[in-house]
Every structure is written in C-alpha cells, then in structure tokens.
Design a protein around this motif. Structure first.
Motif, PDB file in Angstrom:
ATOM      1  N   GLN A  83      -6.021  11.058   5.635  1.00 11.69           N
ATOM      2  CA  GLN A  83      -6.712  11.257   4.359  1.00 11.69           C
ATOM      3  C   GLN A  83      -6.172  12.505   3.656  1.00 11.69           C
ATOM      4  O   GLN A  83      -5.902  12.487   2.449  1.00 11.69           O
ATOM      5  CB  GLN A  83      -8.208  11.400   4.589  1.00 11.69           C
ATOM      6  N   VAL A  93      -2.589  11.939   2.376  1.00  8.72           N
ATOM      7  CA  VAL A  93      -2.597  11.125   1.154  1.00  8.72           C
ATOM      8  C   VAL A  93      -3.077  11.969  -0.026  1.00  8.72           C
ATOM      9  O   VAL A  93      -2.529  11.904  -1.127  1.00  8.72           O
ATOM     10  CB  VAL A  93      -3.496   9.881   1.330  1.00  8.72           C
ATOM     11  N   LYS A 140       3.952   2.997   2.718  1.00  8.58           N
ATOM     12  CA  LYS A 140       3.000   1.887   2.767  1.00  8.58           C
ATOM     13  C   LYS A 140       2.354   1.766   4.136  1.00  8.58           C
ATOM     14  O   LYS A 140       1.175   1.435   4.258  1.00  8.58           O
ATOM     15  CB  LYS A 140       3.705   0.580   2.401  1.00  8.58           C
ATOM     16  N   THR A 191       1.472   4.048   5.995  1.00 13.82           N
ATOM     17  CA  THR A 191       0.385   5.025   6.087  1.00 13.82           C
ATOM     18  C   THR A 191      -0.923   4.368   5.669  1.00 13.82           C
ATOM     19  O   THR A 191      -1.951   4.508   6.332  1.00 13.82           O
ATOM     20  CB  THR A 191       0.666   6.241   5.180  1.00 13.82           C
ATOM     21  N   HIS A 192      -0.867   3.660   4.556  1.00 16.74           N
ATOM     22  CA  HIS A 192      -2.054   2.962   4.049  1.00 16.74           C
ATOM     23  C   HIS A 192      -2.527   1.899   5.021  1.00 16.74           C
ATOM     24  O   HIS A 192      -3.723   1.795   5.321  1.00 16.74           O
ATOM     25  CB  HIS A 192      -1.744   2.329   2.699  1.00 16.74           C
ATOM     26  N   THR A 221      -6.094   1.939   6.943  1.00 26.98           N
ATOM     27  CA  THR A 221      -7.034   0.828   6.801  1.00 26.98           C
ATOM     28  C   THR A 221      -7.450   0.286   8.159  1.00 26.98           C
ATOM     29  O   THR A 221      -8.630   0.003   8.404  1.00 26.98           O
ATOM     30  CB  THR A 221      -6.404  -0.308   5.969  1.00 26.98           C
ATOM     31  N   ASN A 247      -9.877   8.437  -2.055  1.00 29.16           N
ATOM     32  CA  ASN A 247      -8.437   8.165  -2.049  1.00 29.16           C
ATOM     33  C   ASN A 247      -8.110   6.743  -2.484  1.00 29.16           C
ATOM     34  O   ASN A 247      -7.004   6.259  -2.255  1.00 29.16           O
ATOM     35  CB  ASN A 247      -7.886   8.401  -0.644  1.00 29.16           C
ATOM     36  N   LEU A 307      -4.360   5.156  -2.466  1.00 31.33           N
ATOM     37  CA  LEU A 307      -4.099   4.068  -1.529  1.00 31.33           C
ATOM     38  C   LEU A 307      -3.676   2.813  -2.263  1.00 31.33           C
ATOM     39  O   LEU A 307      -2.787   2.088  -1.827  1.00 31.33           O
ATOM     40  CB  LEU A 307      -5.346   3.789  -0.679  1.00 31.33           C
ATOM     41  N   TYR A 308      -4.301   2.559  -3.405  1.00 30.22           N
ATOM     42  CA  TYR A 308      -3.979   1.362  -4.169  1.00 30.22           C
ATOM     43  C   TYR A 308      -2.532   1.403  -4.661  1.00 30.22           C
ATOM     44  O   TYR A 308      -1.829   0.382  -4.665  1.00 30.22           O
ATOM     45  CB  TYR A 308      -4.936   1.257  -5.368  1.00 30.22           C
ATOM     46  N   LEU A 310      -0.059   2.545  -3.208  1.00 31.03           N
ATOM     47  CA  LEU A 310       0.897   2.310  -2.142  1.00 31.03           C
ATOM     48  C   LEU A 310       1.129   0.812  -1.913  1.00 31.03           C
ATOM     49  O   LEU A 310       2.058   0.428  -1.225  1.00 31.03           O
ATOM     50  CB  LEU A 310       0.383   2.939  -0.850  1.00 31.03           C
TER      51      LEU A 310
END
Length: 214
Positions: free
Chosen positions: A15, A18, A81, A83-84, A88, A206, A210-211, A213
């Motif tokens: 977090q 990011v 990507k 990372t996201h 998740t 975030n 995140l979106y 990515l």
C-alpha cells in the motif's frame, strides 16, 4: 489463527509503495515520509531490505540497490501490474481470515456447555453399561482394556469441559447478555474492526492508483 493477519504486513508495505509511486510506476525512494511509514512496519531496516528483495525475486516489484560498501546506495524501485494482482490476492486472503475469525468467535460465543456436558455424561453412561456387560461375558472381556482407555480420555474431556464451563459462566455468558451493542466493545469487534478498516483503507485510498495499473 494469528492476529493481526500474517498478510497485513505485506498489504501495508505494498500500500505504501503504491502510495508513493508516480504515473511512471517509479517508487519515490527519495521521499523520507515513505521510509518513515515503512519503518513503522519494519523497524529493522535489514528485515525491510530483505523483504523488498524477496518481493523483487518473486516478481511483485522491481527493487535494486547500487553502490559501493560504505556509501549510501542508489535505490531503484518500481511497482508493476503484478504488484496490484498480488495486493488483491492478499486482501482476498485477509477477507477469508476475517470470515473464519468471525465464525470461530460466533461459535465460541453461542456455544452451550450444558449440551457438551450432557453428551459427555451420556457417553460415559454408555461406556459404563458396556463395561458391565464385558465383565459378565467371557467373549466380551477382550474389549475391557480399550473401554478403560476410553474412560481415561473422557475424564480429561470432562475436566476441560468443567474449565470451559467456568469461562462460559464468568466471561462468555455476560457478553452474550449484553447483546450485540455490548459485544462491539469487546475484543471480538475490536479485532474485526481493525481488519476491516485496514482493508477498506487500502482499497479506498489507493483505488485510483490500482486501477491505473490494470
């Protein structure tokens, strides 16, 4: 189950990474506030560095320190990507832990020790009857030893049941009587609130990053 969740450290770490990354996905390693936040999670810098390299090796982030010994290293770090996706996945695992924790606590708070006591007494009576029949029947005498072993186990179970009964009467039952409003002030709701608020803060704080990515 361990609390806080074993996933929380990585969730908070990612977090922060990011949060302090720019539109090019570069992590702002020169930002002192980022390191202050990371040090709250990893007070030991060696452990932090170790985890960053582990995430790099796992393909979750890019992280590298360049420099000669005795000099401050040049740090190159980026998110990607993966990372996201990994973040998740961790959040989903933490949510599963929340549900499991709620279930365990619900079972604990709604459990009736009287039912357990009755079941133990019923089983003990059945064992006593079986033992008497075995003592009076030569063909059944071989099962006497197993019956005696089972009886010893039941004595241990009965002892544990008595301890739980004391806990139930002095702690759990008063909490039940308070109702949900009162229970929210207990450790149960404190734990769940921490878990939920952490997950929500990550998602809400975030979401835009995140979106982007995806």
């Amino acid at each position: 189950m361990q609390l806080p969740s074993k996933y929380f450290q990585d969730i908070k770490l990612l977090q922060i990474l990011v949060k302090y990354s720019n539109s090019d996905l570069d992590i702002e390693v020169e930002n002192e506030n980022m390191w202050k936040e990371l040090n709250k999670i990893f007070p030991n810098n060696n452990l932090l560095e170790k985890r960053m390299y582990e995430l790099n090796n796992e393909g979750i982030i890019n992280y590298e320190e360049i420099g000669e010994e005795g000099f401050a290293p040049i740090i190159i770090a980026t998110i990607k990507k993966e990372t996201h996706f990994f973040l998740t996945e961790l959040i989903e695992k933490a949510e599963i832990e929340v549900i499991e924790t709620e279930t365990v606590l619900k079972d604990l708070l709604t459990f009736d020790p009287d039912v357990l006591t009755q079941n133990i007494e019923k089983a003990q009576n059945n064992l006593t009857s079986a033992k008497k029949e075995a003592e009076n029947n030569e063909l059944l005498k071989p099962i006497l030893k197993p019956i005696e072993q089972i009886e010893k186990h039941f004595k241990s179970v009965a002892a544990v049941s008595q301890i739980y009964d004391d806990v139930y009467k002095n702690i759990i039952r008063p909490i039940q009587k308070e109702g949900e409003a009162g229970v929210k002030q207990t450790v149960k709701w404190a734990i769940i609130s921490i878990i939920v608020s952490t997950i929500l803060s990550i998602i809400i704080g975030n979401w835009k990053s995140l979106y982007e990515l995806l």
